[in-house]
Design a protein around this motif. Structure first.
Motif, PDB file in Angstrom:
ATOM      1  N   PRO A 298       0.798  -1.238   0.000  1.00 41.29           N
ATOM      2  CA  PRO A 298       0.000   0.000   0.000  1.00 41.29           C
ATOM      3  C   PRO A 298       0.830   1.287   0.000  1.00 41.29           C
ATOM      4  CG  PRO A 298      -0.389  -1.321   1.998  1.00 41.29           C
ATOM      5  CD  PRO A 298       0.448  -2.137   1.101  1.00 41.29           C
ATOM      6  N   GLU A 299       1.954   1.293   0.708  1.00 35.94           N
ATOM      7  CA  GLU A 299       2.781   2.508   0.760  1.00 35.94           C
ATOM      8  C   GLU A 299       3.311   2.848  -0.635  1.00 35.94           C
ATOM      9  OE1 GLU A 299       3.434   4.980   2.873  1.00 35.94           O
ATOM     10  OE2 GLU A 299       1.777   3.993   3.934  1.00 35.94           O
ATOM     11  N   CYS A 300       3.822   1.814  -1.322  1.00 39.41           N
ATOM     12  CA  CYS A 300       4.341   2.012  -2.679  1.00 39.41           C
ATOM     13  C   CYS A 300       3.254   2.510  -3.612  1.00 39.41           C
ATOM     14  CB  CYS A 300       4.879   0.703  -3.253  1.00 39.41           C
ATOM     15  SG  CYS A 300       6.472   0.289  -2.617  1.00 39.41           S
ATOM     16  N   TYR A 301       2.060   1.952  -3.446  1.00 36.12           N
ATOM     17  CA  TYR A 301       0.961   2.345  -4.322  1.00 36.12           C
ATOM     18  C   TYR A 301       0.643   3.823  -4.129  1.00 36.12           C
ATOM     19  CZ  TYR A 301      -3.472   2.359  -6.796  1.00 36.12           C
ATOM     20  OH  TYR A 301      -4.479   2.644  -7.676  1.00 36.12           O
ATOM     21  N   LYS A 302       0.611   4.251  -2.867  1.00 37.73           N
ATOM     22  CA  LYS A 302       0.310   5.652  -2.571  1.00 37.73           C
ATOM     23  C   LYS A 302       1.343   6.579  -3.215  1.00 37.73           C
ATOM     24  CE  LYS A 302      -0.465   7.280   1.764  1.00 37.73           C
ATOM     25  NZ  LYS A 302      -0.610   6.876   3.190  1.00 37.73           N
ATOM     26  N   GLN A 303       2.602   6.193  -3.058  1.00 39.49           N
ATOM     27  CA  GLN A 303       3.682   6.992  -3.624  1.00 39.49           C
ATOM     28  C   GLN A 303       3.577   6.997  -5.156  1.00 39.49           C
ATOM     29  OE1 GLN A 303       7.626   5.487  -2.948  1.00 39.49           O
ATOM     30  NE2 GLN A 303       8.601   7.411  -3.566  1.00 39.49           N
ATOM     31  N   PHE A 304       3.242   5.835  -5.697  1.00 39.55           N
ATOM     32  CA  PHE A 304       3.122   5.725  -7.147  1.00 39.55           C
ATOM     33  C   PHE A 304       2.047   6.672  -7.681  1.00 39.55           C
ATOM     34  CE2 PHE A 304       1.355   4.140 -11.042  1.00 39.55           C
ATOM     35  CZ  PHE A 304       2.505   3.996 -11.809  1.00 39.55           C
ATOM     36  N   VAL A 305       0.888   6.651  -7.030  1.00 35.21           N
ATOM     37  CA  VAL A 305      -0.230   7.486  -7.478  1.00 35.21           C
ATOM     38  C   VAL A 305       0.155   8.966  -7.409  1.00 35.21           C
ATOM     39  CG1 VAL A 305      -2.586   8.211  -6.933  1.00 35.21           C
ATOM     40  CG2 VAL A 305      -1.983   5.792  -6.865  1.00 35.21           C
ATOM     41  N   SER A 306       0.882   9.346  -6.346  1.00 34.64           N
ATOM     42  CA  SER A 306       1.209  10.759  -6.215  1.00 34.64           C
ATOM     43  C   SER A 306       2.239  11.183  -7.276  1.00 34.64           C
ATOM     44  CB  SER A 306       1.616  11.059  -4.775  1.00 34.64           C
ATOM     45  OG  SER A 306       2.949  11.471  -4.697  1.00 34.64           O
ATOM     46  N   ILE A 307       3.198  10.321  -7.578  1.00 31.87           N
ATOM     47  CA  ILE A 307       4.177  10.669  -8.629  1.00 31.87           C
ATOM     48  C   ILE A 307       3.506  10.696 -10.005  1.00 31.87           C
ATOM     49  CG2 ILE A 307       6.277   9.928  -9.835  1.00 31.87           C
ATOM     50  CD1 ILE A 307       7.366   8.940  -7.182  1.00 31.87           C
ATOM     51  N   ALA A 308       2.620   9.740 -10.238  1.00 37.96           N
ATOM     52  CA  ALA A 308       1.918   9.693 -11.528  1.00 37.96           C
ATOM     53  C   ALA A 308       1.141  10.984 -11.750  1.00 37.96           C
ATOM     54  CB  ALA A 308       0.979   8.487 -11.563  1.00 37.96           C
ATOM     55  N   ASP A 309       0.501  11.450 -10.679  1.00 38.62           N
ATOM     56  CA  ASP A 309      -0.275  12.688 -10.761  1.00 38.62           C
ATOM     57  C   ASP A 309       0.638  13.878 -11.068  1.00 38.62           C
ATOM     58  OD1 ASP A 309      -2.790  14.066 -10.421  1.00 38.62           O
ATOM     59  OD2 ASP A 309      -1.882  14.947  -8.632  1.00 38.62           O
ATOM     60  N   LYS A 310       1.777  13.880 -10.381  1.00 38.14           N
ATOM     61  CA  LYS A 310       2.762  14.945 -10.596  1.00 38.14           C
ATOM     62  C   LYS A 310       3.240  14.946 -12.059  1.00 38.14           C
ATOM     63  CE  LYS A 310       6.986  16.583  -8.315  1.00 38.14           C
ATOM     64  NZ  LYS A 310       7.890  16.389  -7.185  1.00 38.14           N
ATOM     65  N   LEU A 311       3.507  13.760 -12.570  1.00 36.73           N
ATOM     66  CA  LEU A 311       3.995  13.661 -13.951  1.00 36.73           C
ATOM     67  C   LEU A 311       2.936  14.134 -14.938  1.00 36.73           C
ATOM     68  CD1 LEU A 311       5.967  10.287 -13.995  1.00 36.73           C
ATOM     69  CD2 LEU A 311       6.884  12.584 -14.434  1.00 36.73           C
ATOM     70  N   GLU A 312       1.679  13.759 -14.695  1.00 33.67           N
ATOM     71  CA  GLU A 312       0.627  14.161 -15.623  1.00 33.67           C
ATOM     72  C   GLU A 312       0.495  15.684 -15.639  1.00 33.67           C
ATOM     73  OE1 GLU A 312      -3.308  12.001 -16.617  1.00 33.67           O
ATOM     74  OE2 GLU A 312      -3.891  13.727 -15.395  1.00 33.67           O
ATOM     75  N   LYS A 313       0.561  16.293 -14.469  1.00 31.85           N
ATOM     76  CA  LYS A 313       0.462  17.759 -14.408  1.00 31.85           C
ATOM     77  C   LYS A 313       1.689  18.407 -15.043  1.00 31.85           C
ATOM     78  CE  LYS A 313      -2.987  18.383 -10.965  1.00 31.85           C
ATOM     79  NZ  LYS A 313      -3.092  17.324  -9.933  1.00 31.85           N
ATOM     80  N   HIS A 314       2.850  17.788 -14.847  1.00 35.48           N
ATOM     81  CA  HIS A 314       4.089  18.338 -15.397  1.00 35.48           C
ATOM     82  C   HIS A 314       4.060  18.328 -16.929  1.00 35.48           C
ATOM     83  CE1 HIS A 314       8.317  19.502 -15.211  1.00 35.48           C
ATOM     84  NE2 HIS A 314       8.550  18.626 -16.175  1.00 35.48           N
ATOM     85  N   TYR A 315       3.657  17.209 -17.493  1.00 33.66           N
ATOM     86  CA  TYR A 315       3.639  17.087 -18.962  1.00 33.66           C
ATOM     87  C   TYR A 315       2.294  17.529 -19.560  1.00 33.66           C
ATOM     88  CZ  TYR A 315       8.075  14.546 -18.900  1.00 33.66           C
ATOM     89  OH  TYR A 315       9.389  14.188 -18.753  1.00 33.66           O
ATOM     90  N   ARG A 316       1.322  17.794 -18.723  1.00 34.39           N
ATOM     91  CA  ARG A 316      -0.025  18.183 -19.131  1.00 34.39           C
ATOM     92  C   ARG A 316      -0.611  17.221 -20.162  1.00 34.39           C
ATOM     93  NH1 ARG A 316      -1.209  23.411 -21.024  1.00 34.39           N
ATOM     94  NH2 ARG A 316       0.459  23.126 -22.516  1.00 34.39           N
ATOM     95  N   ASP A 317      -0.354  15.955 -19.932  1.00 34.13           N
ATOM     96  CA  ASP A 317      -0.939  14.950 -20.825  1.00 34.13           C
ATOM     97  C   ASP A 317      -0.921  13.592 -20.123  1.00 34.13           C
ATOM     98  OD1 ASP A 317      -2.069  13.762 -23.009  1.00 34.13           O
ATOM     99  OD2 ASP A 317      -0.425  14.182 -24.386  1.00 34.13           O
ATOM    100  N   MET A 318      -1.711  12.686 -20.641  1.00 33.51           N
ATOM    101  CA  MET A 318      -1.764  11.334 -20.088  1.00 33.51           C
ATOM    102  C   MET A 318      -0.386  10.670 -20.227  1.00 33.51           C
ATOM    103  SD  MET A 318      -2.095   7.896 -21.151  1.00 33.51           S
ATOM    104  CE  MET A 318      -3.248   7.341 -22.386  1.00 33.51           C
ATOM    105  N   GLN A 319       0.097  10.078 -19.121  1.00 34.60           N
ATOM    106  CA  GLN A 319       1.423   9.468 -19.116  1.00 34.60           C
ATOM    107  C   GLN A 319       1.361   7.946 -19.103  1.00 34.60           C
ATOM    108  OE1 GLN A 319       4.539  11.376 -19.223  1.00 34.60           O
ATOM    109  NE2 GLN A 319       2.870  12.633 -20.021  1.00 34.60           N
ATOM    110  N   ASP A 320       2.327   7.362 -19.773  1.00 34.97           N
ATOM    111  CA  ASP A 320       2.541   5.920 -19.810  1.00 34.97           C
ATOM    112  C   ASP A 320       3.867   5.686 -19.082  1.00 34.97           C
ATOM    113  OD1 ASP A 320       3.447   3.405 -20.544  1.00 34.97           O
ATOM    114  OD2 ASP A 320       3.152   3.687 -22.685  1.00 34.97           O
ATOM    115  N   MET A 321       3.811   4.994 -17.950  1.00 34.53           N
ATOM    116  CA  MET A 321       4.979   4.927 -17.071  1.00 34.53           C
ATOM    117  C   MET A 321       5.422   3.486 -16.814  1.00 34.53           C
ATOM    118  SD  MET A 321       3.058   7.502 -14.488  1.00 34.53           S
ATOM    119  CE  MET A 321       1.662   6.428 -14.680  1.00 34.53           C
ATOM    120  N   GLU A 322       6.730   3.298 -16.721  1.00 37.40           N
ATOM    121  CA  GLU A 322       7.268   1.992 -16.344  1.00 37.40           C
ATOM    122  C   GLU A 322       7.960   2.146 -15.003  1.00 37.40           C
ATOM    123  OE1 GLU A 322       9.646   0.694 -19.682  1.00 37.40           O
ATOM    124  OE2 GLU A 322       7.914   0.761 -21.025  1.00 37.40           O
TER     125      GLU A 322
END
Ligand code: ADP
Ligand code: MG
Length: 620
Positions: A298-322
């Protein structure tokens, strides 16, 4: 000396021409402080040098690579080929434009007979160390030396069988040492030399292999289909390894910030616990939904969701992440603007406008004009579907409805398509080699592989319907039949696929065209508000004209009469009227039919004087 090597910290997202998309985004993510394993990028200019200089890497560039390596050893506190704490790296391709799965990647580079012992000791996990080494030998032999995977697969299967194991995970450290000895023996037998033990040699060979992979047939085909120039070349990323296969607090996955098939907001993806990255993208194991990560870690998932959100806002587009999790610690390995279906592109563009992230004009520009074609793809006729017999259901990997005859390999699919059949390509697992067969097919069905398997990604890019990961499907590729839902379906038999729902039906279900409505209409209205061009249509028949008006055309730009003349009832009369003495009598039925096959135009006929050059129409 011209600069050819850049640390991730020296780059940024605007440098994709030089660093490739993957390298530029790794640099950007490093600079915004995300957890990225350290590394450096060898530029696309070095790739151009490589091809200009007779497929060699010049001394200047080599020197810069080794300097960067020394730097990497320093920051990681590890040494390449070390007996105690060896540095391992991945060598990853990355062109300006994303070409998923078309070029090569090598993981775990730096292992040899000595460093594997140090690695075993350092990690306290000999099984893991020997498994990494055997994976590396296999990948290096495949990618760098072009040795067939089957040699290695059969050795691994042999050792498993000998011990009565079902899963790779049952292999012990000792078993894996046995596997490695056999791998090295077959390597020596086929290559006429020992498996390279010097990590620097391994590295230079791997870099050259990535440069070479720019020119492999599937990469060339992909570029041709996507209008990517050959001259761009690829960059190479050398990155220190993190391990998703260190046990049950480790894992690896691929995720999008929005659903790439529908555009729905929310983390969407797949991951595998205790696995290395290629296991997910290669479609070998069918992965779990990303939501499982929330339960597992669960901790990793929370961190993942927050980084994903940050990336989407940064690039202003839907992100595909590995990403990869090593013993509870999360690392990002890649991000890019995600490929998506046209349907999703429209949904996402409208949502981003509603969320205040982009303007309506930007929304229009976000949509690839070519992709709108997908929205005009057929769906099943509702009435016909009622009588359809569903025989299975799997992952809706790429939308649209398709019906056709089943074929089991790319060559047969291409041949059947050329002979005028509608084709459904059925494979055990999707693999990038199938690309031409996929292109010839109306739809693709696979037994293994997830929504993010490379071929599912490619199918979405092509707008080809794809249903993947159908576990209950039995595919007998050699004997050319499948079994599903208690039915045996042979080569040439019809099935129907719905790539939007994942449902599989028996027989040939009729499809109908789609229409412009909802978000599509919204985008088209924004385009109408901004555009200065008017749109007229090419229409040769009353039906064409009516359809064009329905789709918003403002007039007819070009009409040609010959399609009306070529109607089999009319053509003899037309010929008589034109006073062609040698053709005063109608052609025999059969010959005329033959003339009208294919694209609906008589073959070998020159267009009438003054008419436009022939336009290829697809009547699938
Ligand atoms: P592709 O361009 O085909 O996606 P990648 O270079 O992204 O190839 O590599 C494929 C996968 O290999 C990645 O998704 C990741 O899971 C794994 N991988 C690559 N580099 C590393 C690394 N340094 N550490 C751990 N896994 C890696
Ligand atoms: Mg990748």
């Amino acid at each position: 000396m011209s600069k050819r090597v850049y640390k991730f910290s020296e780059g940024n997202a605007d440098m994709r021409n030089l660093l490739g998309g993957k390298g530029a985004n790794l640099a950007e993510m490093t600079n915004i402080g995300l957890p990225i394993p350290n590394g450096f990028t060898i530029s696309t200019e070095a790739c151009t040098d490589y091809y200009n200089e007779g497929k060699t890497i010049n001394e200047d560039t080599q020197k810069q690579i080794f300097e960067a390596l020394t730097w990497l050893e320093g920051v990681q506190g590890k040494k390449f080929g070390d007996t105690e704490n060896p540095l391992l790296v991945s060598v990853r391709s990355g062109a300006r434009a994303s070409m998923p799965g078309m070029m090569d990647t090598i993981l775990n580079l730096g292992l040899n007979d000595v460093s594997v012992k140090g690695f075993a000791q350092k990690t306290g996990n000999p099984r893991f160390a020997y498994d990494s080494y055997r994976r590396f030998i296999q990948m290096f032999s495949d990618v760098v030396m072009e040795m067939s995977k089957t040699f290695f697969d059969s050795i691994l299967e042999g050792v498993k069988k000998e011990h009565g194991y079902t899963f790779d995970t049952e292999l012990t450290a000792e078993d894996l040492q046995d596997v490695i000895a056999q791998y090295k023996a077959i390597y020596k037998e086929k290559m006429g030399e020992e498996f390279p033990q010097d990590p620097k040699v391994q590295l230079m060979e791997a870099i050259k292999a990535v440069f070479r992979s720019w020119d492999n047939p599937r990469a060339n085909y992909y570029r041709m289909m996507n209008d990517i120039p050959y001259s761009w070349g690829t960059a190479v990323n050398v990155q220190s390894m993190v391990f998703g296969n260190m046990g049950n607090t480790s894992g690896t996955g691929v995720a999008f910030t929005r659903d790439p098939a529908t555009g729905a907001k929310g983390i969407f993806g797949e991951y595998l616990i205790n696995a290395q990255g290629e296991d997910v993208v290669a479609g070998i194991r069918t992965p779990s939904k990303i939501t499982q990560l929330e339960k597992d870690l669960p901790e990793c998932y929370k961190q993942f969701v927050s980084i994903a959100d940050k990336l989407e806002k940064h690039y202003r587009d839907m992100q595909d992440m590995e990403f990869t999790i090593e013993e509870g610690k999360l690392f990002f390995l890649q991000t890019r603007n995600g490929k998506r279906t046209a349907h999703a592109a429209i949904q996402i563009a409208c949502d981003l406008v509603d969320e205040g992230m982009i303007t309506p004009e930007e929304a229009v520009c976000r949509i690839e004009a070519k992709s709108l074609d997908q929205l005009l793809h057929p769906v099943f006729d509702a009435k016909a579907l009622k009588n359809g017999q569903q025989i299975g259901e799997a992952l809706p990997a790429s939308p649209g409805a398709a019906a056709g005859r089943v074929y089991f390999n790319a060559d047969d699919a291409v041949a059947a398509h050329a002979a005028g059949s509608r084709v459904i390509l059925v494979r055990q697992e999707t693999s990038p080699e199938d690309i031409e067969g996929m292109h010839a097919a109306e739809g693709v069905l696979t037994m293994r592989g997830g929504m993010t398997s490379h071929a599912a990604v490619v199918a979405r890019g092509m707008g080809t319907c794809c249903v993947s990961g159908c576990g209950e499907l039995k595919v007998f590729e050699e004997d050319k039949y499948i079994e599903l839902g208690g039915h045996k379906i042979k080569e040439g038999d019809y099935i129907s696929l719905d790539g939007s729902t994942g449902k599989i039906y028996l027989g040939d279900i009729q499809t109908v065209e789609a229409s412009i409505s909802g978000n599509f209409q919204r985008i088209m209205a924004w385009a109408d508000a901004a555009r200065r061009l008017k749109v007229r249509t090419n229409a040769d028949t009353p039906e064409d004209a009516a359809n064009a008006v329905r789709m918003g055309a403002e007039g007819i730009g070009l009409t040609r009469t010959e399609h009306m003349f070529f109607n089999p009832d009319r053509i003899p009369k037309i010929r008589r009227a034109r006073g062609c003495p040698q053709r005063a009598d109608p052609l025999p039925e059969g010959r005329l039919q033959g003339h009208l096959q294919g694209n609906g135009r008589p073959s070998g006929h020159h267009p009438l004087p003054g008419s436009a050059s022939p336009r290829v129409r697809s009547h699938h």
